[in-house]
Design an enzyme around this catalytic site. Sequence first.
Site, PDB file in Angstrom:
ATOM      1  N   CYS A 122      11.698  -6.104  22.826  1.00  0.00           N
ATOM      2  CA  CYS A 122      11.922  -7.315  23.625  1.00  0.00           C
ATOM      3  C   CYS A 122      11.055  -7.359  24.876  1.00  0.00           C
ATOM      4  O   CYS A 122      11.022  -8.391  25.554  1.00  0.00           O
ATOM      5  CB  CYS A 122      13.390  -7.430  24.007  1.00  0.00           C
ATOM      6  SG  CYS A 122      14.462  -7.542  22.582  1.00  0.00           S
ATOM      7  N   HIS A 263      14.493 -11.120  30.692  1.00  0.00           N
ATOM      8  CA  HIS A 263      14.625 -11.210  29.233  1.00  0.00           C
ATOM      9  C   HIS A 263      16.024 -11.706  28.904  1.00  0.00           C
ATOM     10  O   HIS A 263      17.011 -11.243  29.487  1.00  0.00           O
ATOM     11  CB  HIS A 263      14.376  -9.822  28.619  1.00  0.00           C
ATOM     12  CG  HIS A 263      14.848  -9.708  27.213  1.00  0.00           C
ATOM     13  ND1 HIS A 263      14.518 -10.631  26.246  1.00  0.00           N
ATOM     14  CD2 HIS A 263      15.636  -8.779  26.599  1.00  0.00           C
ATOM     15  CE1 HIS A 263      15.087 -10.273  25.103  1.00  0.00           C
ATOM     16  NE2 HIS A 263      15.776  -9.158  25.290  1.00  0.00           N
ATOM     17  N   ASN A 294      18.872 -14.510  21.843  1.00  0.00           N
ATOM     18  CA  ASN A 294      17.893 -13.491  22.237  1.00  0.00           C
ATOM     19  C   ASN A 294      16.757 -13.519  21.218  1.00  0.00           C
ATOM     20  O   ASN A 294      16.949 -13.144  20.063  1.00  0.00           O
ATOM     21  CB  ASN A 294      18.600 -12.130  22.251  1.00  0.00           C
ATOM     22  CG  ASN A 294      17.667 -10.976  22.540  1.00  0.00           C
ATOM     23  OD1 ASN A 294      16.445 -11.093  22.444  1.00  0.00           O
ATOM     24  ND2 ASN A 294      18.241  -9.828  22.870  1.00  0.00           N
TER      25      ASN A 294
END
Length: 350
Positions: A122, A263, A294
């Site tokens: 990520c 994030h 996400n």
Amino acid sequence: MIDIAAAEGVRNVGLLGIGAYRPRRIVTNAEICERIDSTDEWIVSRSGIHTRHFASADETVRAMSVIAGQRAIDNSGIDPAEIGALILATSTWPQQVPHGAPVVAFDLGINGVAAMDLTAGCSGFGHGMAVGADLIRAGSAKYTLVIGVERMSDGLDMTNRGNCFIFGDGAGAVVLGPTERNGISPVVWGSDGEHSQAIRQNHTIVDYMEMGANATGPIGKMTLEMDGSTVFRWAAITLPKAIHQTLTSAGVTTEDIEVFVPHQANARISEVMKKHLGFGDDVPMANDIATTGNTSSASIPLAMEELLRTGKAKEGQTALLLGFGAGLTYAGQVVTLPPAPAPVTDPDHL
Ligand code: UT7
């Protein structure tokens, strides 16, 4: 010994344009809960996620990358022929060979450019942006195109209530290039391989190769597994330090930060970091997770694009970006926000 020529770049680099692509299909928590023992209330309260986008068959990693990349190029106003390198940050390109960036470059009409994939979970986009900016600083490229893209839905076990509600699909991209004043700080990044198994796939590619060769029967779908609370605890210890180092290396203080783009892993993690930094409600914080989930490598450019498109953040503002996730890895940067993206007119291409 002879002198070998060295390239010379520019010191000041910034974000010139941004683009995004969100798949058409919106998946609600109610739909997710048809296959797991959970509720909309639980998912919203533990993660902040209300809906996410899942890609349909035609919305491949390649197709989403090209649309987001093209939008970033258009919004930057540069001549695409001057792009020197394309970096595709992703963990979900469907093959190891060939990797994705060359064919994405071909589709974008910039065939021949240096083209590489970058995998850092990520925090892939932050890593890609650091490499893209430093290529320009080193004189290896005039402009770079950095795309973060994921089709997380391909690798989810939709009966695993521990993580199937978290992830979504999409793509975000930025064009980087020389600017009058520096718009991208030195990156602060790192990894913790000791805890690499906290986010993992349940099988290796070799498992599948051997399954084919030895015909031992199906071993099931390759899916993502995550020890969510381990990652949560790691984030709570690692990220505050990373944030302070990022601010220091950028030569700014928390008071200088006008926009916070963490994030989009979990709205609760974002809130904890915001509180830790002492940001008031006057500092807009990305909360794209509410409708996008996400999206791993795509999360930061998608969140930044949403803030700019909706007017919550403005061109020229100073933003703190912080990616973190599988590896485990993290990457933080302070940037000057690019212009807001042009409105998307094609309703089929959100
Ligand atoms: O992007 C990469 C980086 N990733 C992250 O940063 C993820 C970080 N972690 C998280 O976001 C959170 O850990 C999750 C959202 C994944 C989970 O939230 P949590 O508050 O850590 O829940 P938990 O895993 O500790 O589970 C708490 C309880 C458990 O029940 P017991 O043992 O307390 O009775 C779980 O069985 O919640 C239960 N549970 C659920 N209940 C309803 C777990 N998943 C669900 C569910 N619905 N979907």
